[in-house]
Design a protein around this motif. Structure first.
Motif, PDB file in Angstrom:
ATOM      1  N   THR A 256       0.915  -1.086   0.141  1.00 35.87           N
ATOM      2  CA  THR A 256      -0.036   0.078  -0.089  1.00 35.87           C
ATOM      3  C   THR A 256       0.915   1.378   0.009  1.00 35.87           C
ATOM      4  OG1 THR A 256      -0.161   0.075   2.312  1.00 35.87           O
ATOM      5  CG2 THR A 256      -1.851  -1.189   1.191  1.00 35.87           C
ATOM      6  N   ASN A 257       2.191   1.102  -0.381  1.00 38.95           N
ATOM      7  CA  ASN A 257       3.129   2.161  -0.352  1.00 38.95           C
ATOM      8  C   ASN A 257       2.659   3.243  -1.077  1.00 38.95           C
ATOM      9  OD1 ASN A 257       4.658   0.869   1.427  1.00 38.95           O
ATOM     10  ND2 ASN A 257       6.037   0.255   0.031  1.00 38.95           N
ATOM     11  N   GLY A 258       2.447   4.507  -0.599  1.00 44.30           N
ATOM     12  CA  GLY A 258       2.248   5.678  -1.443  1.00 44.30           C
ATOM     13  C   GLY A 258       0.827   6.314  -1.496  1.00 44.30           C
ATOM     14  N   TRP A 259       0.088   5.327  -0.934  1.00 46.71           N
ATOM     15  CA  TRP A 259      -1.605   5.474  -0.889  1.00 46.71           C
ATOM     16  C   TRP A 259      -2.079   5.345   0.609  1.00 46.71           C
ATOM     17  CZ3 TRP A 259      -4.251   5.858  -5.452  1.00 46.71           C
ATOM     18  CH2 TRP A 259      -3.729   5.447  -6.718  1.00 46.71           C
ATOM     19  N   ARG A 260      -3.119   6.187   0.623  1.00 44.32           N
ATOM     20  CA  ARG A 260      -3.870   6.188   1.882  1.00 44.32           C
ATOM     21  C   ARG A 260      -5.408   6.204   1.372  1.00 44.32           C
ATOM     22  NH1 ARG A 260      -5.891  11.349   2.932  1.00 44.32           N
ATOM     23  NH2 ARG A 260      -4.605  13.054   1.799  1.00 44.32           N
ATOM     24  N   GLY A 261      -6.260   5.955   2.604  1.00 44.89           N
ATOM     25  CA  GLY A 261      -7.706   6.747   2.365  1.00 44.89           C
ATOM     26  C   GLY A 261      -7.807   7.961   2.137  1.00 44.89           C
ATOM     27  N   ALA A 262      -8.671   8.374   1.314  1.00 43.77           N
ATOM     28  CA  ALA A 262      -9.255   9.835   1.134  1.00 43.77           C
ATOM     29  C   ALA A 262      -9.421  10.625   2.236  1.00 43.77           C
ATOM     30  CB  ALA A 262     -10.345   9.745   0.018  1.00 43.77           C
ATOM     31  N   ARG A 263     -10.000   9.901   3.088  1.00 41.93           N
ATOM     32  CA  ARG A 263     -10.330  10.661   4.565  1.00 41.93           C
ATOM     33  C   ARG A 263      -9.619   9.995   5.824  1.00 41.93           C
ATOM     34  NH1 ARG A 263     -14.919  13.981   4.181  1.00 41.93           N
ATOM     35  NH2 ARG A 263     -15.987  13.944   1.796  1.00 41.93           N
ATOM     36  N   LEU A 264      -8.548   9.433   5.481  1.00 38.08           N
ATOM     37  CA  LEU A 264      -7.822   8.506   6.535  1.00 38.08           C
ATOM     38  C   LEU A 264      -6.194   9.130   6.328  1.00 38.08           C
ATOM     39  CD1 LEU A 264      -9.033   4.769   6.001  1.00 38.08           C
ATOM     40  CD2 LEU A 264      -9.876   6.621   7.641  1.00 38.08           C
ATOM     41  N   ASP A 265      -5.574   8.573   7.415  1.00 42.70           N
ATOM     42  CA  ASP A 265      -4.124   9.046   7.290  1.00 42.70           C
ATOM     43  C   ASP A 265      -3.366   7.609   6.771  1.00 42.70           C
ATOM     44  OD1 ASP A 265      -4.208  11.416   8.547  1.00 42.70           O
ATOM     45  OD2 ASP A 265      -4.302  10.605  10.691  1.00 42.70           O
ATOM     46  N   ASP A 266      -4.089   6.614   6.754  1.00 41.69           N
ATOM     47  CA  ASP A 266      -3.525   5.251   6.444  1.00 41.69           C
ATOM     48  C   ASP A 266      -4.547   4.630   5.519  1.00 41.69           C
ATOM     49  OD1 ASP A 266      -1.457   5.496   8.159  1.00 41.69           O
ATOM     50  OD2 ASP A 266      -2.635   4.809   9.630  1.00 41.69           O
ATOM     51  N   PHE A 267      -3.871   3.596   4.837  1.00 41.42           N
ATOM     52  CA  PHE A 267      -4.674   2.783   3.962  1.00 41.42           C
ATOM     53  C   PHE A 267      -5.848   2.178   4.516  1.00 41.42           C
ATOM     54  CE2 PHE A 267      -5.753  -0.244   0.746  1.00 41.42           C
ATOM     55  CZ  PHE A 267      -5.378   0.460  -0.414  1.00 41.42           C
ATOM     56  N   PRO A 268      -6.966   2.163   3.891  1.00 39.90           N
ATOM     57  CA  PRO A 268      -8.274   1.560   4.594  1.00 39.90           C
ATOM     58  C   PRO A 268      -7.912   0.083   5.192  1.00 39.90           C
ATOM     59  CG  PRO A 268      -8.846   2.508   2.571  1.00 39.90           C
ATOM     60  CD  PRO A 268      -7.286   2.618   2.621  1.00 39.90           C
ATOM     61  N   ASN A 269      -8.465  -0.451   6.105  1.00 40.72           N
ATOM     62  CA  ASN A 269      -8.220  -1.936   6.704  1.00 40.72           C
ATOM     63  C   ASN A 269      -9.198  -2.809   6.225  1.00 40.72           C
ATOM     64  OD1 ASN A 269     -10.391  -1.217   8.240  1.00 40.72           O
ATOM     65  ND2 ASN A 269      -9.244  -1.090  10.153  1.00 40.72           N
ATOM     66  N   LYS A 270     -10.166  -2.375   5.245  1.00 41.33           N
ATOM     67  CA  LYS A 270     -11.264  -3.056   4.877  1.00 41.33           C
ATOM     68  C   LYS A 270     -11.571  -2.748   3.390  1.00 41.33           C
ATOM     69  CE  LYS A 270     -15.141  -0.799   6.927  1.00 41.33           C
ATOM     70  NZ  LYS A 270     -16.174  -1.143   7.884  1.00 41.33           N
ATOM     71  N   GLY A 271     -12.269  -3.512   2.850  1.00 39.98           N
ATOM     72  CA  GLY A 271     -12.771  -3.013   1.353  1.00 39.98           C
ATOM     73  C   GLY A 271     -11.886  -3.151   0.214  1.00 39.98           C
ATOM     74  N   TRP A 272     -10.525  -3.180   0.228  1.00 39.22           N
ATOM     75  CA  TRP A 272      -9.768  -3.263  -0.755  1.00 39.22           C
ATOM     76  C   TRP A 272      -8.783  -4.426  -0.374  1.00 39.22           C
ATOM     77  CZ3 TRP A 272      -9.098   0.148  -4.837  1.00 39.22           C
ATOM     78  CH2 TRP A 272      -9.906   1.455  -4.716  1.00 39.22           C
ATOM     79  N   GLU A 273      -8.470  -5.112  -1.852  1.00 39.31           N
ATOM     80  CA  GLU A 273      -7.469  -6.195  -1.651  1.00 39.31           C
ATOM     81  C   GLU A 273      -6.597  -6.196  -2.807  1.00 39.31           C
ATOM     82  OE1 GLU A 273      -9.301 -10.766  -1.786  1.00 39.31           O
ATOM     83  OE2 GLU A 273      -9.055  -9.954  -4.007  1.00 39.31           O
ATOM     84  N   ILE A 274      -5.220  -6.704  -2.151  1.00 38.63           N
ATOM     85  CA  ILE A 274      -4.183  -6.682  -3.236  1.00 38.63           C
ATOM     86  C   ILE A 274      -3.794  -8.280  -3.251  1.00 38.63           C
ATOM     87  CG2 ILE A 274      -1.627  -6.121  -3.193  1.00 38.63           C
ATOM     88  CD1 ILE A 274      -2.172  -3.891  -1.511  1.00 38.63           C
ATOM     89  N   SER A 275      -3.799  -8.702  -4.657  1.00 39.47           N
ATOM     90  CA  SER A 275      -3.738 -10.223  -4.881  1.00 39.47           C
ATOM     91  C   SER A 275      -3.143 -10.372  -6.107  1.00 39.47           C
ATOM     92  CB  SER A 275      -4.893 -10.858  -4.706  1.00 39.47           C
ATOM     93  OG  SER A 275      -4.789 -12.285  -4.987  1.00 39.47           O
ATOM     94  N   GLU A 288     -21.830   3.511  -2.478  1.00 37.95           N
ATOM     95  CA  GLU A 288     -20.781   4.211  -2.748  1.00 37.95           C
ATOM     96  C   GLU A 288     -19.932   4.375  -1.261  1.00 37.95           C
ATOM     97  OE1 GLU A 288     -18.994   8.368  -4.774  1.00 37.95           O
ATOM     98  OE2 GLU A 288     -21.108   7.902  -4.822  1.00 37.95           O
ATOM     99  N   SER A 289     -18.415   3.862  -1.321  1.00 42.64           N
ATOM    100  CA  SER A 289     -17.692   4.142  -0.238  1.00 42.64           C
ATOM    101  C   SER A 289     -18.134   3.777   1.002  1.00 42.64           C
ATOM    102  CB  SER A 289     -17.446   5.551  -0.223  1.00 42.64           C
ATOM    103  OG  SER A 289     -16.737   6.217  -1.330  1.00 42.64           O
ATOM    104  N   SER A 290     -19.111   2.664   1.010  1.00 50.20           N
ATOM    105  CA  SER A 290     -19.494   2.020   2.255  1.00 50.20           C
ATOM    106  C   SER A 290     -18.659   1.073   2.937  1.00 50.20           C
ATOM    107  CB  SER A 290     -20.834   1.269   1.847  1.00 50.20           C
ATOM    108  OG  SER A 290     -20.610   0.124   1.022  1.00 50.20           O
ATOM    109  N   ALA A 291     -17.460   0.566   2.425  1.00 57.14           N
ATOM    110  CA  ALA A 291     -16.788  -0.237   2.984  1.00 57.14           C
ATOM    111  C   ALA A 291     -15.310   0.454   3.225  1.00 57.14           C
ATOM    112  CB  ALA A 291     -16.501  -1.597   1.979  1.00 57.14           C
ATOM    113  N   GLY A 292     -14.319   0.392   2.257  1.00 55.69           N
ATOM    114  CA  GLY A 292     -12.957   0.888   2.487  1.00 55.69           C
ATOM    115  C   GLY A 292     -12.962   2.525   2.363  1.00 55.69           C
ATOM    116  N   GLY A 293     -13.649   2.867   1.337  1.00 49.45           N
ATOM    117  CA  GLY A 293     -13.597   4.132   0.950  1.00 49.45           C
ATOM    118  C   GLY A 293     -12.702   4.466  -0.310  1.00 49.45           C
ATOM    119  N   ASP A 294     -12.820   5.540  -0.755  1.00 49.98           N
ATOM    120  CA  ASP A 294     -11.718   5.775  -1.899  1.00 49.98           C
ATOM    121  C   ASP A 294     -10.239   5.946  -1.427  1.00 49.98           C
ATOM    122  OD1 ASP A 294     -14.280   6.300  -3.184  1.00 49.98           O
ATOM    123  OD2 ASP A 294     -14.051   8.342  -2.890  1.00 49.98           O
ATOM    124  N   ILE A 295      -9.273   5.740  -2.160  1.00 50.46           N
ATOM    125  CA  ILE A 295      -7.881   5.781  -1.878  1.00 50.46           C
ATOM    126  C   ILE A 295      -7.221   6.671  -2.841  1.00 50.46           C
ATOM    127  CG2 ILE A 295      -7.877   3.489  -0.928  1.00 50.46           C
ATOM    128  CD1 ILE A 295      -6.511   2.585  -3.513  1.00 50.46           C
TER     129      ILE A 295
END
Length: 459
Positions: A256-275, A288-295
Motif C-alpha cells: 500500500t506504499n504511496g496510498w492512503r484513504g481519501a479521508r484517512l491517514d493510512d490505507f483502509p483496513n477493509k474494502g480493498w484487496e491486493i492479490s 458508494e464508499s460503504s466499505a473501505g472508501g476511496d484511496i
C-alpha cells in the motif's frame, strides 16, 4: 564368428531403428506451413507501400521512400504458437517479425501495433529482442545478452524460433536463447513481416528476405523449449523507455506504499484487496464508499500523464479522479475532483444519466463531457487501458489507445459546463493547480494494475 556377425547385425539394426524413430518423432511435430514458397497466398499488406514479392522460394521485401512502416500480415490470427523462420537482411536495414499484433480502426486509425521480434543488423545487435510496436517501445532489449548479440550472422541466413504461450514470450536466434518476456498486454493477433520506413538519404530498394515460415498451434506446450534466461516481467513495472522518459510507478503491485484513504491517514483496513499484482476494490452491494472508501496518492501532482489498466465486473461503477482535494477543513470540496468515469455502460443505469447527455459513460469526464461514442471497450472481465494527459490546463482522456475527449480547465467553456452540472455548488471545481490521484470505491468489484504517472510538476 557367427556370434560376432549376429552381434554386429543386432547393433546395426538398433542404430537404424533409433534413427528411424527419431526421424518419425521429428516428422510427427504438427508444423503448419505459412508460406508455400511460390505465392503470397494467406498474406495481406497493410501500412506502408514497400514492395513484397516471391523470388527464389523466399518472400522479398524492398524499401521505398516516402512511406511509413510496411507489414505483410498473415490473414489468420494466432494466440499460443511456436513459430520458426529464416531471414536474410541487408546490413543497412532495420526490420522485425510482428507477433500477436493487430490493426483496429479505433487505434491510431488502423496503425499496426503489438509485439515485434527485432531484426537488427546494426552494431547495437539487438536481433531477437522484443519491441512493442506503436505502443510501449522496448520491453526486452538485448543489452545484457551478449551471447545472443554475437549469434547474428551478417549477410547470411539467420534462424528464429519464437514461442508465445500464455503470457510468456521466448525467442532464439540461431539456436541461442535471446529474449524471455512475461507480459499480459495482448493474447492474440496476426504475424507480420516488416519492411521499415527509410530516411531520404537511405538507399531505396534494400532487401530483407524470409523463408521456411512454419508454425505449431496444436498442443503447443508439449513442444515448448526451456530457456536459461531470467525472464523480464512487465506487470507493475516500468519499461526501459518509460524509465528513460520520466515515468514513475504509482503502485508497486504488492503493497500500500504511496496510498492512503481519501479521508484517512493510512490505507483502509477493509474494502480493498491486493492479490496477484492487482489492486481491487471489493463489492459492497453498489453502495458508494460503504466499505473501505476511496484511496488517494499521498503525493499531489500538477501537470502529468497517468496510465491505469482497469478491469470491470458486470454492472460495475468506479472512477479515476485527478486534482483531488482531501482537506476535510475545506468544506464541500473534500475528496472531490475531475473524474475519468469507469463504468459498465451496457448494464449500469448511470450510463443514461448526467446533466450532459452521456457524460457518465466510460472514459467520459464525469457529468461534464461525454466520451467519443465510437470508443472501443474490451468485454467485461478483460483489461482496458485508461490514459489521462493534463498539461497547461489542456486535458485529454484516452481509452485503449484512442483519444475520446479533450477540454481546457479554467476556460469559459469549462466553467459553463460546471455551472450546469452537479458540481455547481463547489467553488472553483476542478481548478486546483495540483492535487491527489484518486481511485474510487463505488461499492462494486473493480481491479487496477500498471498504475504509472509521468509528473511534469509535482511535489
Amino acid at each position: 564368428m557367427k556370434s560376432v556377425t549376429f552381434k554386429c547385425f543386432t547393433l546395426l539394426f538398433s542404430v537404424l531403428l533409433f534413427l528411424n524413430c527419431a526421424e518419425q518423432t521429428k516428422n510427427d511435430i504438427p508444423w503448419l506451413v505459412l508460406f508455400d514458397g511460390k505465392t503470397l497466398n494467406g498474406w495481406t499488406q497493410i501500412g506502408g507501400e514497400a514492395l513484397y514479392e516471391v523470388k527464389e522460394g523466399a518472400i522479398v521485401g524492398r524499401t521505398v521512400h516516402d512511406t511509413p512502416n510496411s507489414f505483410l500480415t498473415s490473414n489468420a490470427k494466432y494466440s499460443d504458437f511456436i513459430l520458426e523462420l529464416d531471414y536474410k537482411v541487408d546490413p543497412s536495414m532495420n526490420s522485425g517479425i510482428q507477433i500477436r499484433s493487430n490493426s483496429f480502426p479505433h487505434y491510431r486509425d488502423g496503425r499496426v501495433h503489438g509485439y515485434q521480434v527485432e531484426i537488427d543488423p546494426s552494431d547495437r545487435a539487438w536481433s531477437g529482442g522484443i519491441y512493442d510496436e506503436s505502443r510501449r517501445g522496448w520491453l526486452n532489449p538485448m543489452t545484457e545478452n551478449k551471447e545472443a548479440q554475437k549469434a547474428f550472422k551478417q549477410n547470411e541466413w539467420n534462424h528464429y524460433r519464437i514461442e508465445a504461450i500464455g503470457d510468456t514470450l521466448k525467442t532464439w536466434i540461431n539456436g541461442v536463447p535471446a529474449s524471455f518476456l512475461i507480459d499480459e498486454k495482448t493474447s492474440s493477433g496476426f504475424i507480420a513481416l516488416q519492411v521499415h520506413s527509410i530516411k531520404p538519404e537511405q538507399q531505396e530498394g534494400t532487401e530483407i528476405r524470409w523463408k521456411n515460415i512454419k508454425i505449431i498451434t496444436d498442443s503447443v506446450a508439449k513442444y515448448a523449449t526451456k530457456s536459461p534466461i531470467k525472464p523480464i516481467i512487465t506487470k507493475n513495472q516500468l519499461t526501459i523507455d518509460e524509465r528513460k522518459n520520466g515515468w514513475k510507478l504509482l503502485w508497486d503491485g504488492h503493497s500500500t506504499n504511496g496510498w492512503r484513504g481519501a479521508r484517512l491517514d493510512d490505507f483502509p483496513n477493509k474494502g480493498w484487496e491486493i492479490s496477484n499484482g492487482e489492486l481491487t476494490v471489493l463489492s459492497s452491494g453498489g453502495e458508494e464508499s460503504s466499505a473501505g472508501g476511496d484511496i488517494v496518492t499521498k503525493d499531489v501532482y500538477g501537470d502529468f500523464e497517468l496510465k491505469v489498466d482497469f478491469k470491470l465486473t458486470e454492472g460495475a461503477n468506479s472512477g479515476i479522479k485527478y486534482y483531488v482535494d482531501t482537506d476535510l477543513n475545506k468544506g464541500p470540496g473534500s475528496s472531490i475532483g475531475l473524474e475519468y468515469q469507469i463504468l459498465d455502460d451496457k448494464r449500469h443505469p448511470d450510463a443514461k444519466k448526467g446533466n450532459h447527455k452521456g457524460s457518465r459513460t466510460v472514459a467520459s469526464l464525469y457529468d461534464l463531457i461525454q466520451a467519443d461514442t465510437t470508443k472501443y471497450m474490451n468485454p467485461i472481465g478483460v483489461w482496458n487501458s485508461a490514459h489521462i494527459i493534463s498539461k497547461d490546463n489542456h486535458v485529454e482522456h484516452w481509452l485503449n489507445g484512442m483519444k475520446v475527449l479533450e477540454y481546457t480547465r479554467k476556460s469559459e467553456a469549462y466553467r459553463k459546463l460546471v455551472s450546469e452540472s452537479k458540481y455547481v455548488d463547489w467553488p472553483n471545481f476542478g481548478e486546483l493547480d495540483e492535487g491527489h490521484i484518486l481511485l474510487q470505491d463505488h461499492g462494486d468489484h473493480v481491479s487496477f494494475k500498471n498504475i504509472k504517472i509521468k509528473p511534469i510538476n509535482s511535489k
